[in-house]
Design a protein around this motif. Structure first.
Motif: not given
Length: 74
Positions: A48-49, A52, A56
């Protein structure tokens, strides 16, 4: 050492090992399942990180390219 003393010592050893080992497989299985669950959760959080961070980076680079396209060539 007498033979009878040796036999009694062996019986006590085997009995104590069996008493300690009783329910050992259930505890080992529970620990393994807990390890797998925590491992899966850690991988999900890391994924998930990463997602993300990629979002970005892709979002900012997309904004940079649109800004560059809007500027006239001089």
């Amino acid at each position: 050492m007498k033979r009878s003393t040796l036999v009694i010592a062996c019986l006590l050893s085997v009995t104590s090992i069996v008493a300690v080992a009783e329910d050992g497989s259930d505890r080992a299985r529970a620990r393994w399942e807990a390890f797998q669950a925590s491992h899966a959760q850690a991988h999900a959080e890391a994924a998930q990180k990463t997602l993300t961070a990629q979002t970005k980076n892709n979002g900012s680079s997309a904004a940079d390219t649109t800004e560059q396209k809007q500027q006239p060539d001089t």
